[in-house]
Design a protein around this motif. Structure first.
Motif, PDB file in Angstrom:
ATOM      1  N   PRO A  66       3.210  13.680  -1.417  1.00  0.00           N
ATOM      2  CA  PRO A  66       2.458  13.875  -0.171  1.00  0.00           C
ATOM      3  C   PRO A  66       2.600  15.291   0.371  1.00  0.00           C
ATOM      4  CG  PRO A  66       4.332  12.404   0.183  1.00  0.00           C
ATOM      5  CD  PRO A  66       4.338  12.780  -1.266  1.00  0.00           C
ATOM      6  N   GLN A  84       8.779   6.801   1.153  1.00  0.00           N
ATOM      7  CA  GLN A  84       9.444   6.346   2.384  1.00  0.00           C
ATOM      8  C   GLN A  84      10.932   6.657   2.309  1.00  0.00           C
ATOM      9  OE1 GLN A  84       7.643   5.315   4.814  1.00  0.00           O
ATOM     10  NE2 GLN A  84       5.904   5.510   3.449  1.00  0.00           N
ATOM     11  N   HIS A 140      -6.732  -1.629   9.403  1.00  0.00           N
ATOM     12  CA  HIS A 140      -5.331  -1.175   9.432  1.00  0.00           C
ATOM     13  C   HIS A 140      -5.078  -0.210  10.595  1.00  0.00           C
ATOM     14  CE1 HIS A 140      -5.250  -2.040   4.861  1.00  0.00           C
ATOM     15  NE2 HIS A 140      -4.626  -2.999   5.503  1.00  0.00           N
ATOM     16  N   LEU A 152      -6.089   4.552  -1.830  1.00  0.00           N
ATOM     17  CA  LEU A 152      -5.019   3.552  -1.762  1.00  0.00           C
ATOM     18  C   LEU A 152      -5.506   2.221  -1.195  1.00  0.00           C
ATOM     19  CD1 LEU A 152      -2.299   5.970  -0.499  1.00  0.00           C
ATOM     20  CD2 LEU A 152      -2.019   4.489  -2.485  1.00  0.00           C
ATOM     21  N   VAL A 176      -1.654   0.412  12.950  1.00  0.00           N
ATOM     22  CA  VAL A 176      -0.890   1.664  12.919  1.00  0.00           C
ATOM     23  C   VAL A 176      -0.827   2.273  14.323  1.00  0.00           C
ATOM     24  CG1 VAL A 176      -1.054   4.081  12.126  1.00  0.00           C
ATOM     25  CG2 VAL A 176      -1.156   2.215  10.486  1.00  0.00           C
ATOM     26  N   ILE A 187       0.830  -1.215   0.000  1.00  0.00           N
ATOM     27  CA  ILE A 187       0.000   0.000   0.000  1.00  0.00           C
ATOM     28  C   ILE A 187       0.858   1.256   0.000  1.00  0.00           C
ATOM     29  CG2 ILE A 187      -1.787   1.286   1.238  1.00  0.00           C
ATOM     30  CD1 ILE A 187      -2.762  -1.199   2.510  1.00  0.00           C
ATOM     31  N   VAL A 215      -6.801   1.825   1.981  1.00  0.00           N
ATOM     32  CA  VAL A 215      -6.604   1.703   3.435  1.00  0.00           C
ATOM     33  C   VAL A 215      -7.936   1.246   4.046  1.00  0.00           C
ATOM     34  CG1 VAL A 215      -6.149   3.002   5.569  1.00  0.00           C
ATOM     35  CG2 VAL A 215      -4.768   3.432   3.519  1.00  0.00           C
ATOM     36  N   TYR A 265      -5.597   8.477  20.084  1.00  0.00           N
ATOM     37  CA  TYR A 265      -5.453   7.837  18.766  1.00  0.00           C
ATOM     38  C   TYR A 265      -6.772   7.170  18.363  1.00  0.00           C
ATOM     39  CZ  TYR A 265      -4.205   4.908  14.899  1.00  0.00           C
ATOM     40  OH  TYR A 265      -4.206   4.326  13.651  1.00  0.00           O
TER      41      TYR A 265
HETATM   42  C1  HEM Z   1      -0.797   9.171   3.727  1.00  0.00           C
HETATM   43  C2  HEM Z   1      -1.943  10.607   8.196  1.00  0.00           C
HETATM   44  C3  HEM Z   1      -3.499   6.131   9.222  1.00  0.00           C
HETATM   45  C4  HEM Z   1      -1.625   4.582   5.039  1.00  0.00           C
HETATM   46  C5  HEM Z   1      -0.999   9.947   4.851  1.00  0.00           C
HETATM   47  C6  HEM Z   1      -0.715  11.349   4.921  1.00  0.00           C
HETATM   48  C7  HEM Z   1      -1.017  11.758   6.163  1.00  0.00           C
HETATM   49  C8  HEM Z   1      -1.499  10.599   6.898  1.00  0.00           C
HETATM   50  C9  HEM Z   1      -0.908  13.163   6.700  1.00  0.00           C
HETATM   51  C10 HEM Z   1      -0.169  12.215   3.762  1.00  0.00           C
HETATM   52  C11 HEM Z   1      -1.323  12.656   2.905  1.00  0.00           C
HETATM   53  C12 HEM Z   1      -0.920  13.258   1.569  1.00  0.00           C
HETATM   54  O1  HEM Z   1      -0.002  12.755   0.950  1.00  0.00           O
HETATM   55  O2  HEM Z   1      -1.577  14.182   1.120  1.00  0.00           O
HETATM   56  C13 HEM Z   1      -2.484   9.512   8.854  1.00  0.00           C
HETATM   57  C14 HEM Z   1      -3.041   9.564  10.191  1.00  0.00           C
HETATM   58  C15 HEM Z   1      -3.487   8.292  10.479  1.00  0.00           C
HETATM   59  C16 HEM Z   1      -3.195   7.468   9.329  1.00  0.00           C
HETATM   60  C17 HEM Z   1      -3.121  10.811  11.081  1.00  0.00           C
HETATM   61  C18 HEM Z   1      -4.147   7.768  11.730  1.00  0.00           C
HETATM   62  C19 HEM Z   1      -5.063   8.397  12.415  1.00  0.00           C
HETATM   63  C20 HEM Z   1      -3.119   5.308   8.184  1.00  0.00           C
HETATM   64  C21 HEM Z   1      -3.368   3.879   8.112  1.00  0.00           C
HETATM   65  C22 HEM Z   1      -2.821   3.440   6.937  1.00  0.00           C
HETATM   66  C23 HEM Z   1      -2.249   4.598   6.270  1.00  0.00           C
HETATM   67  C24 HEM Z   1      -4.109   3.045   9.173  1.00  0.00           C
HETATM   68  C25 HEM Z   1      -2.803   2.024   6.396  1.00  0.00           C
HETATM   69  C26 HEM Z   1      -1.992   1.131   6.784  1.00  0.00           C
HETATM   70  C27 HEM Z   1      -1.232   5.697   4.340  1.00  0.00           C
HETATM   71  C28 HEM Z   1      -0.654   5.654   3.012  1.00  0.00           C
HETATM   72  C29 HEM Z   1      -0.424   6.977   2.618  1.00  0.00           C
HETATM   73  C30 HEM Z   1      -0.860   7.797   3.726  1.00  0.00           C
HETATM   74  C31 HEM Z   1      -0.363   4.385   2.209  1.00  0.00           C
HETATM   75  C32 HEM Z   1       0.144   7.488   1.275  1.00  0.00           C
HETATM   76  C33 HEM Z   1       1.535   7.950   1.381  1.00  0.00           C
HETATM   77  C34 HEM Z   1       2.572   6.947   0.975  1.00  0.00           C
HETATM   78  O3  HEM Z   1       2.276   5.969   0.306  1.00  0.00           O
HETATM   79  O4  HEM Z   1       3.729   7.170   1.326  1.00  0.00           O
HETATM   80  N1  HEM Z   1      -1.486   9.500   6.055  1.00  0.00           N
HETATM   81  N2  HEM Z   1      -2.589   8.247   8.371  1.00  0.00           N
HETATM   82  N3  HEM Z   1      -2.453   5.707   7.056  1.00  0.00           N
HETATM   83  N4  HEM Z   1      -1.326   7.003   4.735  1.00  0.00           N
HETATM   84 FE1  HEM Z   1      -2.008   7.612   6.528  1.00  0.00          FE
END
Ligand code: HEM
Length: 405
Positions: free
Chosen positions: A399, A48, A94, A88, A98, A42, A90, A126
């Motif tokens: 991002p 990263q 999940h 994506l 996290v 994902i 999610v 959280y």
């Molecule tokens: C992207 C926050 C939970 C997977 C992001 C971004 C933020 C964020 C700020 C960047 C958004 C952008 O690019 O515009 C959070 C917060 C979470 C959370 C505050 C919990 C409350 C999760 C969970 C997953 C997840 C549970 C799944 C396992 C991803 C993925 C991206 C992303 C795959 C795309 C960026 C990449 O692929 O590097 N999230 N997230 N997130 N998040 Fe989360």
């Protein structure tokens, strides 16, 4: 509901997080991918490696901590992230994974400073924050699935055509493999393309803006080939260019995103793009031509030269359909033939003087898209010219660096 005590503890940890935020999320990702390597199907590995996602998550955690007692204030930002998450794939399941790893990372980095009280408060907080995301993402999934031709996760699409738009940009026309309808979307939205690339252990996902006007038959994405040196960032884009052709299949998620054309306003629309940042605007300007042909449109596009610029003909042809349309090209290094183009306006870069002359219109909405330095320059120029923030809409590819609230 969180207790006042929990809220106080969370707010008191903001300065600590400010110091350790990036470190916490770096440890978090290391442990997360160690324990759940399948999540690498994902996450974007390129982000990263470049540390961008670490910053995004660190900032998100910080913002949540600051706004924990009034989360409704950050709903617009949550929505934008939730769109990305939904796009994506999610899932609600999940979130506990996290959460557990985030708390473990906080403990690991803060050591003794992470008291039971702090960890307890963060566990509760959280849970509340995660629920806000889960609820919004559920709504978005239901909305996507309820459209005519809609679905909610990944679906197989066939490449029905490819068109070279410039030396570096190629369009891919995608139609559902099951021959169902293509759902409506808001001009400016993007899709996620998922590929299994030979030699890669995990699936790779990338988002691409939809570059054609909504229609029932196909989606169009227009992809830039990246220089080899840009790898791994360009892995998916370059694979599309080198290996995906008419008749092949890709998996995609339904359109998502909040960077969309404002509806039901008669005021002028000004589009300012750099490089491949032009793609969402092709859908927006095409949609204006189709639905509101008398609306004023100023379209300004910057690229290095004419041979690298996509959609010259498509944009020029819009003159036939838009009655109040100005089109301007700015080239950094124009060739002689580029200077002959009727729409060539400047050699160099777009600055405030250029904007004053070619962009500014009474009560206009300004849509800006391109790489970060380009965006910064344009936003600075527009502000210098007195354009209100509420009239500026922008997006860059990658991002979000700052979680602005
Ligand atoms: C992207 C926050 C939970 C997977 C992001 C971004 C933020 C964020 C700020 C960047 C958004 C952008 O690019 O515009 C959070 C917060 C979470 C959370 C505050 C919990 C409350 C999760 C969970 C997953 C997840 C549970 C799944 C396992 C991803 C993925 C991206 C992303 C795959 C795309 C960026 C990449 O692929 O590097 N999230 N997230 N997130 N998040 Fe989360």
């Amino acid at each position: 509901m969180l207790s006042q005590k929990t809220i106080d503890v969370i707010k008191a940890t903001v300065p600590v997080l400010e110091v350790h935020g990036t470190q916490i999320t770096t440890v978090f990702y290391k442990n997360l991918f160690n324990d759940y390597p399948e999540l690498l199907n994902i996450f974007n590995h390129a982000n990263q490696q470049q540390g961008r996602q670490q910053t995004a998550l660190a900032n998100a955690v910080l913002a949540a901590a600051m706004y924990i007692d009034k989360l409704e204030t950050i709903i617009p930002v949550v929505k934008q992230i939730a769109q990305k998450h939904r796009s994506l794939g999610v899932k609600p399941e999940h979130y506990p994974i996290v959460g557990e790893h985030l708390l473990r990372a906080i403990k690991e980095v803060l050591g003794d400073a992470a008291t039971e009280e702090i960890i307890g408060a963060w566990t509760d907080a959280y849970g509340v924050i995660a629920q806000v995301f889960i609820d919004i993402e559920k709504e978005l999934c239901e909305e996507a699935a309820s459209q005519a031709g809609g679905w909610s996760d990944f679906k197989k699409f066939k490449v029905i055509d490819t068109v070279k738009e410039s030396d570096v940009i190629t369009s891919f026309y995608l139609a559902p493999a099951d021959q169902s309808l293509v759902p409506a979307f808001e001009p400016g939205q993007y899709i996620t393309v998922r590929l299994q690339i030979p030699g890669e252990t995990y699936l790779l996902n990338r988002q691409y803006s939809l570059s054609a006007v909504p229609n029932k038959e196909y989606f169009r994405i227009s992809v830039k080939r990246e220089a080899e040196s840009a790898k791994p960032a360009g892995k998916v884009s370059n694979y599309l260019h080198d290996h995906i052709t008419k008749g092949d299949f890709v998996e995609i998620t339904p359109p998502a995103g909040e960077f969309t054309l404002k509806r039901d306003v008669a005021t002028p629309a000004v589009f300012i793009s750099g490089g491949v940042g032009i793609t969402p605007f092709m859908s927006m300007v095409g949609s204006i031509a189709e639905n509101e042909p008398s609306r004023q449109v100023n379209f300004i596009h910057a690229s290095r030269s004419g041979s690298l610029q996509a959609f010259n003909q498509e944009l020029t042809a819009l003159k036939e359909r838009l009655t109040n349309y100005s089109l301007s090209f700015v080239y950094e290094n124009p060739l002689d033939q580029d200077k002959q183009d009727n729409h060539f306006k400047k050699q160099g870069f777009i600055d405030a003087d250029f904007l004053k002359e070619n962009a500014i219109a009474q009560d206009a909405d300004y849509y800006v898209c391109g790489p970060v330095p380009f965006l910064k320059a344009i936003l600075k120029g527009l502000k210098e010219l007195g354009v209100q923030d509420s009239h500026i809409h922008y997006e860059f590819f990658g991002p979000s660096i700052n979680l602005e609230v």
